[in-house]
Design an enzyme around this catalytic site. Sequence first.
Site, PDB file in Angstrom:
ATOM      1  N   LYS A 114       0.864  -1.201   0.000  1.00 23.17           N
ATOM      2  CA  LYS A 114       0.000   0.000   0.000  1.00 23.17           C
ATOM      3  C   LYS A 114       0.893   1.240   0.000  1.00 23.17           C
ATOM      4  CE  LYS A 114      -3.960  -1.822   2.526  1.00 23.17           C
ATOM      5  NZ  LYS A 114      -4.423  -1.835   3.917  1.00 23.17           N
ATOM      6  N   GLY A 136      -2.269  -5.151   8.939  1.00 19.29           N
ATOM      7  CA  GLY A 136      -2.951  -6.437   8.898  1.00 19.29           C
ATOM      8  C   GLY A 136      -2.042  -7.547   8.401  1.00 19.29           C
ATOM      9  N   GLY A 168      -3.231   1.394   9.022  1.00 22.65           N
ATOM     10  CA  GLY A 168      -3.285   2.826   8.726  1.00 22.65           C
ATOM     11  C   GLY A 168      -3.355   3.669   9.993  1.00 22.65           C
TER      12      GLY A 168
HETATM   13  P1  ADP Z   1       0.119  -4.210   5.904  1.00 26.42           P
HETATM   14  O1  ADP Z   1      -1.199  -4.928   5.754  1.00 26.42           O
HETATM   15  O2  ADP Z   1       1.025  -4.874   6.883  1.00 26.42           O
HETATM   16  O3  ADP Z   1      -0.041  -2.743   6.151  1.00 26.42           O
HETATM   17  P2  ADP Z   1       0.350  -3.933   3.038  1.00 26.42           P
HETATM   18  O4  ADP Z   1      -1.096  -4.202   2.942  1.00 26.42           O
HETATM   19  O5  ADP Z   1       0.861  -2.580   2.664  1.00 26.42           O
HETATM   20  O6  ADP Z   1       0.899  -4.326   4.490  1.00 26.42           O
HETATM   21  O7  ADP Z   1       1.170  -4.935   2.107  1.00 26.42           O
HETATM   22  C1  ADP Z   1       1.076  -6.340   2.260  1.00 26.42           C
HETATM   23  C2  ADP Z   1       1.141  -7.024   0.918  1.00 26.42           C
HETATM   24  O8  ADP Z   1       2.296  -6.598   0.212  1.00 26.42           O
HETATM   25  C3  ADP Z   1       1.235  -8.516   1.034  1.00 26.42           C
HETATM   26  O9  ADP Z   1       0.127  -9.097   0.370  1.00 26.42           O
HETATM   27  C4  ADP Z   1       2.540  -8.862   0.328  1.00 26.42           C
HETATM   28  O10 ADP Z   1       2.495 -10.056  -0.418  1.00 26.42           O
HETATM   29  C5  ADP Z   1       2.705  -7.683  -0.581  1.00 26.42           C
HETATM   30  N1  ADP Z   1       4.094  -7.502  -1.025  1.00 26.42           N
HETATM   31  C6  ADP Z   1       5.163  -7.208  -0.260  1.00 26.42           C
HETATM   32  N2  ADP Z   1       6.267  -7.133  -1.008  1.00 26.42           N
HETATM   33  C7  ADP Z   1       5.902  -7.379  -2.277  1.00 26.42           C
HETATM   34  C8  ADP Z   1       6.609  -7.430  -3.536  1.00 26.42           C
HETATM   35  N3  ADP Z   1       7.930  -7.228  -3.602  1.00 26.42           N
HETATM   36  N4  ADP Z   1       5.884  -7.680  -4.644  1.00 26.42           N
HETATM   37  C9  ADP Z   1       4.556  -7.903  -4.579  1.00 26.42           C
HETATM   38  N5  ADP Z   1       3.839  -7.867  -3.439  1.00 26.42           N
HETATM   39  C10 ADP Z   1       4.506  -7.596  -2.299  1.00 26.42           C
HETATM   40 MG    MG Z   2      -2.566  -5.045   4.126  1.00 28.12          MG
END
Ligand code: ADP
Ligand code: MG
Length: 398
Positions: free
Chosen positions: A201, A355, A378
């Site tokens: 994100k 999450g 967030g």
């Molecule tokens: P969080 O929920 O912890 O805030 P995000 O929603 O921003 O994290 O990101 C989580 C997603 O990012 C996961 O589904 C993960 O597979 C994906 N992700 C992380 N690194 C990569 C990458 N290099 N290429 C594609 N997807 C990625």
């Molecule tokens: Mg997420």
Amino acid sequence: MKRRDVTGLAPTLDGSRVLMRVDYNVPLEPDGSVSDTARIEATLPTLRAILDRGGRPVLLSHLGRPKGKVVPSMSLAPVAPILADRLGAVVRFVPSTDTDEALAASEDLSPGEVLLLENTRFLPGETGNDPDLAARLARLGDLFVNDAFGSTHRAHASVVGVADHLRPAVAGLLVAKEIDALSGIREGCESPFVVILGGAKIGDKIGLLETFLRLADVVLIGGAMANTFLRARGLDTGRSLVEADAVEIAGRFLESGGDRLRLPSDLVVADPAAADASSARIVDAADIPPDLAALDIGPATREAFASIVREARTVFWNGPMGLFEKSGFDDGTVSVARAVAECTAAGGFTVIGGGDSAAAVRQAGLADSVSHVSTGGGASLEYLAHGALPGLEALDPA
Ligand code: ADP
Ligand code: MG
């Protein structure tokens, strides 16, 4: 700023209806069953505190993004039996929210019972914080409790608007615990303070880097976030996930961050369409092949990041280091999780938000080896960056 919480309420609520915003935005399986009940369980202490005082809880939550329309697959109905089981109390569910039926159910609720209403985002005015909707929702309770930490950064009618009409308006125990952990970091944490930022994100998160670069000694960037920075550095990122709209701002942070901002030096690349990691290989961050995608940080980066994290006294981590859901691309995330656990064992204070990040840490069996796992992605980022959240500002001062 600290807010009054439920422990500051009168010892007896005498049958008052307690309108309580919770975050039951739980993941659902295709068959409609709830696949992770952590967000339901996280509200039990507050519910018990209200029931113990003789209050009658009326619960509001959103689930998913139905965009102001009734979407049956996003009903909160599957949550009610799980909550009843975990709480050991009768949980009544009414499949509407802004209706006479919901109002009557709140008035008819017996002591010791809980009422769960339907998804607030089925209502057209919820996300726009429509004042008329907020006033009508406020009729469902006599006082207000916000225990929806994961939604507290949203100025929505059931989070912010409703609190204008009800007093007391206080934080639940989950919100209070989250704010305690995060203000510990904001208000003079111990150095070195390391922020780890990853995930996908990017647009939502990159703007907060300005603050993180000011608060932290080092910011480690991984995941798809790192790809966006590599592109900003002018490198070819092949088929990697990059947020094109964020490349320019990433470039500005590359300049202003200097050596406090650390990017991966090597990466695991593979065909993003491949079913498994058998075709994966390790390349220098400057050598991503045009037909492949960077899906994890490489071994040299893992080692470098882990040693910085182990030496830290304070860590905040949001966003996995790679496509951790797929085996073979979770090593970077697991290495960082282990380093965060080691930092914690050595007396460091460590918080994980988001999450997917929380799921990754649970998957690695390390959730109990860090200081605090936040239920809000967030919301935790925004509180850390700004020290305030719209849903908190709406509550009574401490
Ligand atoms: P969080 O929920 O912890 O805030 P995000 O929603 O921003 O994290 O990101 C989580 C997603 O990012 C996961 O589904 C993960 O597979 C994906 N992700 C992380 N690194 C990569 C990458 N290099 N290429 C594609 N997807 C990625
Ligand atoms: Mg997420």
